[in-house]
Motif scaffolding. Structure first.
Motif, PDB file in Angstrom:
ATOM      1  N   PHE A 187      45.944 -13.218  44.747  1.00  0.00           N
ATOM      2  CA  PHE A 187      46.083 -12.452  45.986  1.00  0.00           C
ATOM      3  C   PHE A 187      45.925 -13.283  47.272  1.00  0.00           C
ATOM      4  N   LEU A 188      45.269 -14.470  47.175  1.00  0.00           N
ATOM      5  CA  LEU A 188      44.902 -15.195  48.394  1.00  0.00           C
ATOM      6  C   LEU A 188      45.747 -16.439  48.627  1.00  0.00           C
ATOM      7  N   GLY A 189      45.949 -16.721  49.896  1.00  0.00           N
ATOM      8  CA  GLY A 189      46.549 -17.976  50.300  1.00  0.00           C
ATOM      9  C   GLY A 189      45.795 -18.484  51.513  1.00  0.00           C
ATOM     10  N   GLY A 190      46.241 -19.630  52.049  1.00  0.00           N
ATOM     11  CA  GLY A 190      45.576 -20.157  53.238  1.00  0.00           C
ATOM     12  C   GLY A 190      46.596 -20.761  54.188  1.00  0.00           C
ATOM     13  N   THR A 191      46.281 -20.692  55.475  1.00  0.00           N
ATOM     14  CA  THR A 191      47.170 -21.293  56.477  1.00  0.00           C
ATOM     15  C   THR A 191      46.758 -22.734  56.708  1.00  0.00           C
ATOM     16  N   ILE A 192      47.605 -23.467  57.412  1.00  0.00           N
ATOM     17  CA  ILE A 192      47.342 -24.875  57.662  1.00  0.00           C
ATOM     18  C   ILE A 192      46.059 -25.054  58.491  1.00  0.00           C
ATOM     19  N   ASP A 193      45.732 -24.066  59.338  1.00  0.00           N
ATOM     20  CA  ASP A 193      44.505 -24.197  60.131  1.00  0.00           C
ATOM     21  C   ASP A 193      43.302 -23.506  59.481  1.00  0.00           C
ATOM     22  N   GLY A 194      43.392 -23.260  58.189  1.00  0.00           N
ATOM     23  CA  GLY A 194      42.200 -22.878  57.450  1.00  0.00           C
ATOM     24  C   GLY A 194      41.858 -21.400  57.426  1.00  0.00           C
ATOM     25  N   PHE A 195      42.786 -20.531  57.833  1.00  0.00           N
ATOM     26  CA  PHE A 195      42.502 -19.103  57.721  1.00  0.00           C
ATOM     27  C   PHE A 195      42.974 -18.564  56.378  1.00  0.00           C
ATOM     28  N   THR A 196      42.325 -17.480  55.960  1.00  0.00           N
ATOM     29  CA  THR A 196      42.715 -16.848  54.704  1.00  0.00           C
ATOM     30  C   THR A 196      43.876 -15.891  54.950  1.00  0.00           C
ATOM     31  N   THR A 197      44.840 -15.907  54.040  1.00  0.00           N
ATOM     32  CA  THR A 197      45.917 -14.914  54.095  1.00  0.00           C
ATOM     33  C   THR A 197      45.925 -14.148  52.775  1.00  0.00           C
ATOM     34  N   THR A 198      46.604 -13.004  52.755  1.00  0.00           N
ATOM     35  CA  THR A 198      46.820 -12.322  51.479  1.00  0.00           C
ATOM     36  C   THR A 198      48.317 -12.153  51.259  1.00  0.00           C
ATOM     37  N   LEU A 199      48.675 -11.969  50.001  1.00  0.00           N
ATOM     38  CA  LEU A 199      50.093 -12.015  49.630  1.00  0.00           C
ATOM     39  C   LEU A 199      50.698 -10.624  49.466  1.00  0.00           C
ATOM     40  N   GLY A 200      50.000  -9.588  49.882  1.00  0.00           N
ATOM     41  CA  GLY A 200      50.479  -8.208  49.692  1.00  0.00           C
ATOM     42  C   GLY A 200      49.684  -7.567  48.569  1.00  0.00           C
ATOM     43  N   ARG A 201      49.433  -6.254  48.692  1.00  0.00           N
ATOM     44  CA  ARG A 201      48.639  -5.549  47.684  1.00  0.00           C
ATOM     45  C   ARG A 201      49.219  -5.760  46.298  1.00  0.00           C
ATOM     46  N   GLU A 202      48.358  -5.849  45.339  1.00  0.00           N
ATOM     47  CA  GLU A 202      48.740  -6.109  43.939  1.00  0.00           C
ATOM     48  C   GLU A 202      49.333  -7.505  43.770  1.00  0.00           C
ATOM     49  N   GLY A 203      49.012  -8.393  44.707  1.00  0.00           N
ATOM     50  CA  GLY A 203      49.684  -9.696  44.720  1.00  0.00           C
ATOM     51  C   GLY A 203      49.166 -10.739  43.740  1.00  0.00           C
ATOM     52  N   SER A 204      48.183 -10.390  42.923  1.00  0.00           N
ATOM     53  CA  SER A 204      47.641 -11.415  42.005  1.00  0.00           C
ATOM     54  C   SER A 204      48.646 -11.872  40.948  1.00  0.00           C
ATOM     55  N   ASP A 205      49.515 -10.979  40.533  1.00  0.00           N
ATOM     56  CA  ASP A 205      50.560 -11.394  39.586  1.00  0.00           C
ATOM     57  C   ASP A 205      51.386 -12.512  40.222  1.00  0.00           C
ATOM     58  N   PHE A 206      51.706 -12.298  41.494  1.00  0.00           N
ATOM     59  CA  PHE A 206      52.519 -13.271  42.216  1.00  0.00           C
ATOM     60  C   PHE A 206      51.774 -14.608  42.317  1.00  0.00           C
TER      61      PHE A 206
END
Ligand code: ASP
Ligand code: MG
Length: 419
Positions: A187-206
């Motif tokens: 579900f999680l990603g990160g930006t180049i400046d170190g913030f957390t992003t999410t990939l959309g609900r139910e995104g862990s499969d992705f």
């Protein structure tokens, strides 16, 4: 290497965590395996609720306590030893969450703050899994997926920088996987400046598919509470059948029409590298499950998909004029600006109809935008039914007792809107 993804239901209790250890030991092995885990049970919903409270400056303490108590209790049951570092690490994460909630305020960027809060669910669950597996002789390294899945700052639906993510993963992970298991968050990603992003609900499969793609996995597994990919949701249908094997193409289309079994973005990266995806039951891991792969079948059993909370909107031109390309252009423009996604559409002489997911506020804004030019009606509380690979029997079954408001059929797919 292989990737295993465990969803919320497979980490909802201490027993569920123990079952993961059992599956890893019996089917996964002790290295060349990366485990992607979702938040425990319904934690993401709970965090969304907490975030809402904090954003509107309402009291979030008791909701916060409930959320962390749940995590503490499960951890306590799994790892009763007080000197195990898991307890301290979790307490740190709990207070980081609390600080984040305190920082949340109405003026701030809603979607950005949302990601900073809601991401804690996977941080908790992956931390517990990491320490728990150590205690049952499954050595593993915990990694922070935000440092590997690199994204832009399209908060809550972040876009992946594939090349950069692949480079980072290939640099670090193969050496670790040669020696032991890797545990990380979905579900999680990160930006180049170190913030957390999410990939959309139910995104862990992705997430799991991103790791599988970047690391050229030989296979990916999603462990679920169903037996595999079924031709209908058991929530609505008494009799369902499991597809033993099905193509990427069929699966993508099912996800597109609203089948909730796999996140729609999951298939493309796997198909690009021809990585087979297994959907298996964590309750019955020895059962065959479903293999999704680069294959083709001429005849496959009809699939029934239901999308709830649909809205049917119809536009007609004032003064009985016909719907022209020009008026369609105006309508599509407004839809695209308001990010309203069309699930089905139909044109007639004097009106144009669309079926979309119902979001009250967006529909109101659509009406505001277009009411000078069109007469607009809408119905809510509807359902969109899709039958893929239909035949006469399947249509007769599904249409029984239904009032059809709009219908459409192509050679393979039958769709209709009903109550
Ligand atoms: N925990 C996240 C959610 O509930 C991601 C996932 O479970 O796939 O949406
Ligand atoms: Mg889930």
């Amino acid at each position: 290497m292989k990737v295993y993804k465990f969803g919320g239901a497979s980490v909802k209790s201490a027993a569920a965590f123990r079952n993961i250890a059992h599956i890893v030991k019996n089917y996964g092995g002790t290295k060349q395996l990366l485990l992607v885990v979702s938040a425990m049970g319904k934690t993401t919903n709970a965090l969304e609720h907490l975030f809402e409270l904090a954003y509107h400056q309402q009291d979030f303490e008791s909701a916060y306590d409930q959320c962390i108590t749940y995590h503490r209790e499960v951890t306590q049951e799994l790892i009763p030893e007080r000197d195990n570092p898991v307890h301290e690490r979790l307490e740190q994460l709990f207070s980081q969450l609390q600080q984040q909630l305190q920082k949340t305020s109405p003026g701030a960027n809603y979607d950005k703050m949302y990601d900073q809060v809601v991401s804690f669910g996977e941080m908790f669950s992956s931390t517990i899994l990491h320490y728990f597996l150590q205690t049952v002789a499954l050595p593993n390294q915990w990694i922070d997926s935000r440092k590997y899945i690199q994204t832009d700052d399209n908060w809550r639906e972040a876009k992946v920088d594939w090349e950069w993510s692949e480079r980072l993963m290939k640099r670090d992970l193969p050496a670790i996987l040669d020696k032991q298991l890797v545990v990380t968050q979905g579900f999680l990603g990160g930006t180049i400046d170190g913030f957390t992003t999410t990939l959309g609900r139910e995104g862990s499969d992705f997430s799991a598919a991103i790791f599988a793609y970047c690391l050229n996995a030989s296979d990916m597994y999603i462990w679920k509470d169903v037996e595999g990919l079924l031709n209908a949701d058991p929530k609505y249908f008494k009799e369902t059948i499991r597809y033993p094997e099905i193509s990427y193409q069929e699966t993508v289309e099912m996800a597109y029409y609203g089948a909730s079994v796999i996140h729609p973005k999951t298939i493309k990266p796997l198909a690009n590298r021809k990585i087979p995806l297994y959907v298996k039951s964590f309750l019955n891991p020895a059962a065959e499950g479903t293999r999704i792969c680069d294959c083709r079948f001429d005849k496959i059993a009809p699939a029934y998909i239901i999308k709830e909370n649909q809205c049917l909107i119809s536009f007609s031109v004032k003064d009985f004029a016909f719907i022209s390309e020009k008026s369609l252009g105006t309508i599509f423009n407004a839809l695209s600006q308001l990010r309203i996604k069309i699930n089905m559409m139909q044109n007639s002489a004097i009106s144009f109809s669309i079926c979309t997911d119902f979001q009250q506020e967006r529909v109101q804004r659509l009406i505001q935008t277009l009411h000078d030019q069109f007469v607009i009606y809408y119905n809510t509380d509807l359902r969109l039914f899709t039958v893929k690979n239909y035949d006469t029997d399947s249509l007769n079954t599904i249409l029984v007792d239904k009032e059809v408001l709009l219908e459409q059929r192509t050679r393979n797919t039958f769709q209709f809107v009903s109550r």
